[in-house]
Write an enzyme that holds these catalytic residues in place. Structure first.
Site, mmCIF file in Angstrom:
data_model
loop_
_atom_site.group_PDB
_atom_site.id
_atom_site.type_symbol
_atom_site.label_atom_id
_atom_site.label_comp_id
_atom_site.label_asym_id
_atom_site.label_seq_id
_atom_site.Cartn_x
_atom_site.Cartn_y
_atom_site.Cartn_z
ATOM 1 N N GLN A 317 0.714 -1.126 0.074
ATOM 2 C CA GLN A 317 -0.068 0.047 0.040
ATOM 3 C C GLN A 317 0.839 1.224 0.053
ATOM 4 O O GLN A 317 1.918 1.331 0.606
ATOM 5 C CB GLN A 317 -0.789 -0.142 1.183
ATOM 6 C CG GLN A 317 -2.048 -0.898 1.177
ATOM 7 C CD GLN A 317 -3.063 -1.022 2.411
ATOM 8 O OE1 GLN A 317 -4.008 -2.024 2.226
ATOM 9 N NE2 GLN A 317 -3.053 0.061 3.362
ATOM 10 N N HIS A 336 -7.503 1.576 1.070
ATOM 11 C CA HIS A 336 -7.465 1.394 2.382
ATOM 12 C C HIS A 336 -8.217 2.581 3.292
ATOM 13 O O HIS A 336 -7.772 3.484 3.748
ATOM 14 C CB HIS A 336 -6.273 1.092 2.966
ATOM 15 C CG HIS A 336 -6.342 0.288 4.413
ATOM 16 N ND1 HIS A 336 -5.139 -0.307 4.847
ATOM 17 C CD2 HIS A 336 -7.458 -0.016 5.048
ATOM 18 C CE1 HIS A 336 -5.622 -0.955 6.302
ATOM 19 N NE2 HIS A 336 -6.879 -0.721 6.284
#
Lengths: 382, 382
Positions: A317, A336
């Site tokens: 991420q 996220h």
């Protein structure tokens, strides 16, 4: 001093970690000005749009004034990776590093080695797998998160994703914005949730909240965990304990991942395990991307073995532009976000402030917040 | 004969509509071959993809063999509007017309006048506002739907849409497929459902099921209806009755529409009523598009007064390519799909078959299915 209160020392003061003897207090005490670094996502033009948007660089959890009034230094950045990053500059002399799972600063063994003054790693939110916990423990550090701060947020989000997949929402939305109308192309694989078998891999705080919210949907609820839920709660929810994960999984129409990423769960859903799932299974994963074998998920979504995959966690991420989950069929992925609702931000900002306050005063944190306490890993990470 | 069993005749056989006296049976009896026309959406290549996909033209509710074996004629089409449509050709001599809300054949006063043999209008699903009920009643027709066939489907779908709006899901999904990653652009207006005030306009079958499913989310639940819910259920759900709609609406963070479209609810949410809602309100409408003033919704979504609007109902349907709801900001619209899940299709196909069987035998339908019974409107439409 936290750093010097290493495993060896702690072991001499007693086996109960909540035992705050005068000696331990003294060891925990941490006087003087601290250098605190926070790594958050940048909000840019969005920062001004909501006064409670605390979790971004611009708002910095709303604790700057409070920290500076006590003589501490507070550096905040979103520039987190690589040798020339802002974070890297501060590694050698920071005392506390605050990170989030939403824009994770990867705290590697190498960084920990360089961080000679580091005592405390705080996660604003839940999940500390972006930290090399073994290296942190070996260095005698404390790692803590704001347990519970966004469990409701994540559980709600999981139920949304279950319904989005069961209903085949995304192709319907896409038709609307593309000027189309083709009910059949959506409804041929749109179902009710009622009557389906839903299994959660992990029934900790989030898993339990999800099961409670699923209760009125009249599903067949299953859960796998190391431990059975409290019998009264289990009975109230009507969920059935499955001791053997691989016995539970092939029964499920819908699987939800609610387990932390540990060495045991990394790559848990590989090609072989996925091949044993029900054909047409739906999977929701807001836990961690690395619990899945990335390519095995792509292949199973492409073949139709997995009929839908939704989650907000990726490996790594931020997900690179060419991450294959962006392009696989029948996904309902987002960045996220599930744990960083405005309500969640208010709670985890308060939780971080509370832990910093306790750290300055040499007090213990709420016991459930610890991932590593002065060099000792919490039980679920062992 | 159903057609001739007009209001006047029924009134003489007793005030209880469920009173199946021998005389009523004789009046209801409808011997001989019938011409039945079904209007469904076409599935094309999707028809073969699911053996339970009963609601499309290709599967025709799975009742063709059964009807033809009894000597009835069964015409099925999706070509429903205009003087040259397939439906129009059969209007003069059909006895029964089966339609759906998902691909509605508009049964106007003019069509009813032309349909000299028409006796029975069945909705495969719920909702008969595509039929001119007054004209149907005046012509002594019976209009019935499969009440309950997809109430669970719709209630589940509403909860999905509530969460999609509360979480700001759509921009997150769009980022993923566009190769982007910007958590802030989503989370600055992403909230928990917990603690919010949710009000349903209408607490009939669907509204009650929604409230039951909302219960574990720890919201402040309100409902407005003509009647209070049964006290035991109200207490179980913890929802508060609001007698005055305009007192309830400004309290709500989230409004869900669960009322049929009648002359009283048409255009209920006009510019003035919307202006009195909480700024930033979220609205879910799976009831009927015409309950909203189309342009007032567009304007309020554009100004931000409505922060999110989601539903699957439009005025008219199919929504034309230039329908403004396709292009307004912060919507999460789909075509009309919530009631046509595979599970719902199985139930409403069975319900239509059951009513046809009773019609051939001259028996009454389940009482709750009637919208118009031999010329008499059901109470909620009066």
């Amino acid at each position: 001093m936290w750093r010097t209160a290493s495993k060896q020392v702690i072991r001499t003061v007693g086996s109960s970690l909540s035992d705050l003897s005068p000696l331990a207090k003294q060891l925990h005490a941490s006087p003087g000005s601290k250098k605190i670094v926070g790594v958050f996502y940048k909000a840019n033009e969005y920062a001004a749009k909501n006064p409670n948007f605390l979790g971004c660089v611009e708002r910095s959890l709303g604790i700057r004034e409070w920290l500076e009034s006590q003589g501490h230094q507070y550096i905040v950045t979103d520039d987190k990776e690589g040798p020339n990053s802002e974070l890297e500059k501060h590694i050698p002399d920071l005392h506390v590093l605050i990170t989030t799972p939403f824009h994770p600063a990867y705290v590697t063994a190498e960084r920990i080695k360089k961080a000679k003054n580091l005592q405390l790693l705080l996660t604003a939110g839940i999940g500390s797998d972006h930290i090399d916990l073994k290296a942190a423990a070996d260095a005698g550090l404390t790692v803590a998160e704001v347990t519970g701060s966004n469990v409701v947020s994540v559980a709600e989000d999981e139920l949304m994703r279950i319904l989005i997949l069961v209903r085949n929402f995304v192709p319907g939305y896409q038709q609307v914005i593309n000027g189309e109308w083709n009910v059949a192309a959506i409804s041929y694989r749109s179902y009710d949730l009622e009557g389906k078998t839903v299994g959660t891999v992990g029934a900790g705080r989030i898993g339990k909240l999800l099961l409670q919210r699923l209760k009125p949907f009249n599903c067949n609820l299953l859960y796998h965990d190391r431990l059975k839920i409290d019998p009264a709660l289990e009975n109230e929810i009507g969920a059935k304990f499955e001791e053997d994960l691989d016995v539970m999984l092939p029964k499920c129409d819908i699987i939800v991942i609610n387990t932390p990423l540990t060495e045991k769960t990394r790559g848990l859903f590989d090609k072989e395990r996925i091949s044993k799932l029900k054909k047409g299974v739906l999977i929701v994963n807001n836990a961690r991307g690395a619990i899945m074998d990335t390519q095995a998920v792509v292949d199973a979504c492409s073949s139709g073995h997995i009929a839908g995959y939704s989650g907000d966690v990726w490996n790594p991420q931020p997900a690179p532009k060419d991450h294959p989950w962006r392009y696989m069929p029948n996904h309902a992925m987002t960045p996220h976000i599930s744990g960083t609702t405005i309500d969640g931000q208010i709670r985890y900002a308060a939780g971080v402030k509370d832990m910093l306050d306790k750290y300055f005063k040499g007090e213990d944190f709420p016991q459930q917040n610890y991932i590593v306490k002065e060099g000792k890993l919490a039980s679920q990470y062992l």
